[in-house]
Design a protein around this motif. Structure first.
Motif, PDB file in Angstrom:
ATOM      1  N   SER A 187      -0.866  46.288  24.118  1.00 58.04           N
ATOM      2  CA  SER A 187      -1.495  45.204  23.356  1.00 58.04           C
ATOM      3  C   SER A 187      -2.589  45.682  22.412  1.00 58.04           C
ATOM      4  CB  SER A 187      -2.063  44.155  24.322  1.00 58.04           C
ATOM      5  OG  SER A 187      -3.038  44.731  25.167  1.00 58.04           O
ATOM      6  N   TYR A 188      -3.190  46.847  22.688  1.00 62.03           N
ATOM      7  CA  TYR A 188      -4.259  47.318  21.815  1.00 62.03           C
ATOM      8  C   TYR A 188      -3.730  47.987  20.551  1.00 62.03           C
ATOM      9  CZ  TYR A 188      -3.404  51.933  23.907  1.00 62.03           C
ATOM     10  OH  TYR A 188      -2.831  53.096  24.332  1.00 62.03           O
ATOM     11  N   GLN A 189      -2.417  48.206  20.453  1.00 63.59           N
ATOM     12  CA  GLN A 189      -1.857  48.822  19.256  1.00 63.59           C
ATOM     13  C   GLN A 189      -1.788  47.819  18.108  1.00 63.59           C
ATOM     14  OE1 GLN A 189       1.431  51.061  21.764  1.00 63.59           O
ATOM     15  NE2 GLN A 189       1.452  51.816  19.640  1.00 63.59           N
ATOM     16  N   ASN A 190      -1.550  48.341  16.917  1.00 58.33           N
ATOM     17  CA  ASN A 190      -1.575  47.535  15.700  1.00 58.33           C
ATOM     18  C   ASN A 190      -0.170  47.132  15.262  1.00 58.33           C
ATOM     19  OD1 ASN A 190      -4.411  47.993  15.458  1.00 58.33           O
ATOM     20  ND2 ASN A 190      -4.007  49.967  14.496  1.00 58.33           N
ATOM     21  N   LEU A 191      -0.049  45.886  14.783  1.00 54.80           N
ATOM     22  CA  LEU A 191       1.203  45.473  14.154  1.00 54.80           C
ATOM     23  C   LEU A 191       1.393  46.222  12.835  1.00 54.80           C
ATOM     24  CD1 LEU A 191       1.194  41.599  14.709  1.00 54.80           C
ATOM     25  CD2 LEU A 191       2.643  43.282  15.843  1.00 54.80           C
ATOM     26  N   MET A 192       0.275  46.413  12.110  1.00 56.91           N
ATOM     27  CA  MET A 192       0.290  47.178  10.872  1.00 56.91           C
ATOM     28  C   MET A 192      -0.685  48.341  11.010  1.00 56.91           C
ATOM     29  SD  MET A 192       0.388  44.034   8.128  1.00 56.91           S
ATOM     30  CE  MET A 192       0.772  45.108   6.747  1.00 56.91           C
ATOM     31  N   TYR A 209      -5.170  59.716  15.792  1.00 60.70           N
ATOM     32  CA  TYR A 209      -5.101  58.702  14.741  1.00 60.70           C
ATOM     33  C   TYR A 209      -3.719  58.091  14.596  1.00 60.70           C
ATOM     34  CZ  TYR A 209      -9.635  60.611  13.308  1.00 60.70           C
ATOM     35  OH  TYR A 209     -10.933  61.022  13.271  1.00 60.70           O
ATOM     36  N   ALA A 210      -2.679  58.844  14.943  1.00 60.48           N
ATOM     37  CA  ALA A 210      -1.315  58.326  14.800  1.00 60.48           C
ATOM     38  C   ALA A 210      -1.092  57.077  15.642  1.00 60.48           C
ATOM     39  CB  ALA A 210      -0.292  59.397  15.181  1.00 60.48           C
ATOM     40  N   LEU A 211      -1.881  56.929  16.728  1.00 62.32           N
ATOM     41  CA  LEU A 211      -1.717  55.765  17.593  1.00 62.32           C
ATOM     42  C   LEU A 211      -2.173  54.481  16.905  1.00 62.32           C
ATOM     43  CD1 LEU A 211      -0.623  55.172  20.395  1.00 62.32           C
ATOM     44  CD2 LEU A 211      -2.927  55.460  21.313  1.00 62.32           C
ATOM     45  N   GLY A 212      -2.855  54.611  15.777  1.00 60.78           N
ATOM     46  CA  GLY A 212      -3.260  53.446  15.017  1.00 60.78           C
ATOM     47  C   GLY A 212      -2.201  52.959  14.036  1.00 60.78           C
ATOM     48  N   ARG A 213      -1.108  53.702  13.941  1.00 54.85           N
ATOM     49  CA  ARG A 213      -0.045  53.298  13.024  1.00 54.85           C
ATOM     50  C   ARG A 213       0.735  52.124  13.609  1.00 54.85           C
ATOM     51  NH1 ARG A 213       1.283  57.583   9.648  1.00 54.85           N
ATOM     52  NH2 ARG A 213       2.605  56.090   8.528  1.00 54.85           N
ATOM     53  N   SER A 214       1.547  51.483  12.783  1.00 58.43           N
ATOM     54  CA  SER A 214       2.277  50.281  13.184  1.00 58.43           C
ATOM     55  C   SER A 214       3.130  50.519  14.425  1.00 58.43           C
ATOM     56  CB  SER A 214       3.179  49.829  12.035  1.00 58.43           C
ATOM     57  OG  SER A 214       4.048  48.808  12.456  1.00 58.43           O
ATOM     58  N   ALA A 215       2.909  49.682  15.455  1.00 59.14           N
ATOM     59  CA  ALA A 215       3.642  49.825  16.720  1.00 59.14           C
ATOM     60  C   ALA A 215       5.092  49.387  16.582  1.00 59.14           C
ATOM     61  CB  ALA A 215       2.957  49.008  17.817  1.00 59.14           C
ATOM     62  N   ILE A 216       5.358  48.484  15.651  1.00 54.81           N
ATOM     63  CA  ILE A 216       6.705  47.909  15.599  1.00 54.81           C
ATOM     64  C   ILE A 216       7.680  48.724  14.756  1.00 54.81           C
ATOM     65  CG2 ILE A 216       5.907  45.570  16.027  1.00 54.81           C
ATOM     66  CD1 ILE A 216       6.161  45.039  13.016  1.00 54.81           C
ATOM     67  N   ILE A 242       2.890  72.652  34.415  1.00 57.49           N
ATOM     68  CA  ILE A 242       3.715  71.515  33.997  1.00 57.49           C
ATOM     69  C   ILE A 242       3.081  70.859  32.774  1.00 57.49           C
ATOM     70  CG2 ILE A 242       4.713  69.289  34.640  1.00 57.49           C
ATOM     71  CD1 ILE A 242       4.641  70.197  37.549  1.00 57.49           C
ATOM     72  N   GLY A 243       3.808  70.855  31.670  1.00 57.02           N
ATOM     73  CA  GLY A 243       3.331  70.222  30.453  1.00 57.02           C
ATOM     74  C   GLY A 243       3.878  68.824  30.295  1.00 57.02           C
ATOM     75  N   SER A 244       3.351  68.091  29.313  1.00 61.89           N
ATOM     76  CA  SER A 244       3.819  66.714  29.122  1.00 61.89           C
ATOM     77  C   SER A 244       3.447  66.211  27.735  1.00 61.89           C
ATOM     78  CB  SER A 244       3.220  65.784  30.182  1.00 61.89           C
ATOM     79  OG  SER A 244       1.799  65.789  30.101  1.00 61.89           O
ATOM     80  N   LEU A 245       4.211  65.237  27.268  1.00 62.78           N
ATOM     81  CA  LEU A 245       3.868  64.473  26.075  1.00 62.78           C
ATOM     82  C   LEU A 245       4.539  63.108  26.196  1.00 62.78           C
ATOM     83  CD1 LEU A 245       6.323  64.107  23.729  1.00 62.78           C
ATOM     84  CD2 LEU A 245       5.988  66.542  23.537  1.00 62.78           C
ATOM     85  N   SER A 246       4.163  62.204  25.305  1.00 60.68           N
ATOM     86  CA  SER A 246       4.714  60.859  25.364  1.00 60.68           C
ATOM     87  C   SER A 246       5.071  60.380  23.969  1.00 60.68           C
ATOM     88  CB  SER A 246       3.696  59.890  25.982  1.00 60.68           C
ATOM     89  OG  SER A 246       4.215  58.570  26.028  1.00 60.68           O
ATOM     90  N   TYR A 247       6.076  59.523  23.895  1.00 56.79           N
ATOM     91  CA  TYR A 247       6.367  58.764  22.687  1.00 56.79           C
ATOM     92  C   TYR A 247       6.054  57.299  22.974  1.00 56.79           C
ATOM     93  CZ  TYR A 247       8.955  62.710  20.695  1.00 56.79           C
ATOM     94  OH  TYR A 247       9.310  63.932  20.186  1.00 56.79           O
ATOM     95  N   ARG A 248       5.174  56.694  22.174  1.00 52.40           N
ATOM     96  CA  ARG A 248       4.982  55.256  22.235  1.00 52.40           C
ATOM     97  C   ARG A 248       6.091  54.654  21.366  1.00 52.40           C
ATOM     98  NH1 ARG A 248       0.284  52.803  23.694  1.00 52.40           N
ATOM     99  NH2 ARG A 248       0.108  54.536  25.155  1.00 52.40           N
ATOM    100  N   THR A 249       6.961  53.884  21.983  1.00 49.22           N
ATOM    101  CA  THR A 249       8.183  53.425  21.311  1.00 49.22           C
ATOM    102  C   THR A 249       8.037  51.998  20.779  1.00 49.22           C
ATOM    103  OG1 THR A 249       9.107  52.623  23.411  1.00 49.22           O
ATOM    104  CG2 THR A 249       9.624  54.897  22.775  1.00 49.22           C
ATOM    105  N   PRO A 250       8.801  51.640  19.746  1.00 47.13           N
ATOM    106  CA  PRO A 250       8.733  50.276  19.191  1.00 47.13           C
ATOM    107  C   PRO A 250       9.565  49.292  20.001  1.00 47.13           C
ATOM    108  CG  PRO A 250      10.238  51.600  17.889  1.00 47.13           C
ATOM    109  CD  PRO A 250       9.657  52.518  18.931  1.00 47.13           C
ATOM    110  N   THR A 251       9.291  49.248  21.300  1.00 50.13           N
ATOM    111  CA  THR A 251       9.968  48.335  22.226  1.00 50.13           C
ATOM    112  C   THR A 251       8.899  47.638  23.059  1.00 50.13           C
ATOM    113  OG1 THR A 251      10.222  50.158  23.827  1.00 50.13           O
ATOM    114  CG2 THR A 251      12.093  49.691  22.378  1.00 50.13           C
ATOM    115  N   GLN A 252       9.236  46.472  23.616  1.00 50.62           N
ATOM    116  CA  GLN A 252       8.203  45.667  24.276  1.00 50.62           C
ATOM    117  C   GLN A 252       8.089  45.910  25.772  1.00 50.62           C
ATOM    118  OE1 GLN A 252       9.087  41.511  23.788  1.00 50.62           O
ATOM    119  NE2 GLN A 252      11.237  41.722  24.372  1.00 50.62           N
TER     120      GLN A 252
END
Length: 352
Positions: A187-192, A209-216, A242-252
């Motif tokens: 919910s804290y991500q941006n639509l735009m 900063y990339a996390l501020g880009r449009s979530a949708i 053990i390494g890790s990364l994540s993709y925040r995806t345009p899904t709800q």
């Protein structure tokens, strides 16, 4: 009079509302009070009754005299910014569940515990300033009711990854690996496109900063706290191997984890399937479920299991490299595990 676990909820965001919905259906639990900054409690009722992802509530939440009414029960309400300013003690709450994700509330939860306003506080994320971090199916048996009062229920990713990782590590000893998670927007991500604002610390801007880009419209690669949360409950493992990364995806809704581990002991795909199946058949709580159906992410909405292992992609390369793909309902499934923790913690209360 029946003995129930008297619960207070701090924050009615996505997880707070899921926990509310689960609790009102559970005969072992009574919601005594809710604290939420939104001053319009009719709006609280609306968001509890109607949900875009999970649909309409099968009962109706109404309001009267600044209280929520559910099935004839009156639930106290307040609008305090700080968790320790709420009248939990007056309300006679056993366990407060802080669902805000706000760091200040973790710190201030100590004050209400020191005043004995509640027996325990659970926070639904993974801060360091707690007595114990619990993941069902990993370390719930290590909970100490005499010393553990401020408890983290960890995060959805660790709740799913942790039990599977523990099984593999206990049986084959993990040497190294890499985990990639795919997590729906929050919910804290941006639509735009906009600033990458922090939810945990108001006014702070994430340096990712990339996390501020449009979530949708984007898949957003980002660091993840998923494995750090796993390491808290399986301390023999660490980020050194053990390494890790994540993709925040345009899904709800619905998370997934793509896990690769190199283990010390020889293993086969049949070994893994037998191991997971044995656990599935003997578990006391819904932790691990196996599936071989040709499903997609939205097919897992409403799964109460911590992790669904998709055996279509389960594989072993050579004799030491393991590939596992998991699915998990990051809201409903995670909230179900919080409810399991509430009952586990309350089982040590003399009155329950």
């Amino acid at each position: 009079m029946k003995n129930t676990i008297k619960v207070g909820i701090n924050g009615l965001g996505r997880i707070g509302r899921q926990i509310f919905r689960l609790a009102i259906k559970d005969p072992q639990i009574d919601i005594i009070g809710v604290n939420e900054l939104n001053p319009d409690i009719k709006n609280w009722a609306y968001t509890l009754n109607y949900d875009t992802i999970y649909g309409k509530l099968d009962t109706t939440v109404t309001t009267k005299e600044n209280r929520l009414i559910v099935n004839g029960n009156r639930i106290n309400t307040s609008h305090e910014e700080d968790i320790d300013k709420v009248d939990w003690g007056t309300w006679n709450v056993d366990i407060v569940i802080d669902c805000t994700g706000i760091q200040k509330n973790v710190i201030n939860a100590r004050k209400l515990l020191e005043r004995n306003d509640a027996k325990k506080v659970i926070v639904t994320h993974s801060p360091d300033e707690v007595d114990f971090t619990m993941v069902m199916g990993v370390n719930d048996n290590k909970y100490n009711h005499k010393t553990d009062h401020l408890i983290s229920s960890s995060i959805c990713d660790a709740t799913a990854i942790g039990p599977v990782t523990k099984l593999i590590n206990d049986n084959f000893r993990i040497d190294s690996g890499y985990v990639t998670t795919l997590h729906p927007w929050l919910s804290y991500q941006n639509l735009m496109d906009g600033p990458s604002s922090s939810w945990a610390v108001a006014g702070e801007i994430f340096h990712h900063y990339a996390l501020g880009r449009s979530a949708i419209g984007n898949m957003i690669p980002k660091p993840t706290s998923a494995m750090d949360a796993v390491f808290k409950v399986i301390p023999s493992l660490s980020s050194k191997s053990i390494g890790s990364l994540s993709y925040r995806t345009p899904t709800q809704i619905i998370g997934s984890a793509d896990i690769t581990y190199i283990v010390n002991s020889k293993v086969s795909k049949d070994n893994l399937i037998k191991l997971f199946k044995c656990y599935e058949e003997n578990q006391s709580n819904p932790i691990i479920k196996m599936s071989n159906e040709p499903l997609v992410s939205l097919d897992y909405i409403g799964e109460d299991y911590s992790a669904i292992i998709d055996t279509r992609w389960l594989d072993v390369i050579g004799e030491n490299l393991i590939k596992v793909v998991l699915w998990y309902d990051n809201e409903y499934g995670y909230s179900c595990k919080v409810m399991c923790q509430v009952k586990h913690i309350a089982s040590f209360f003399n009155s329950i």
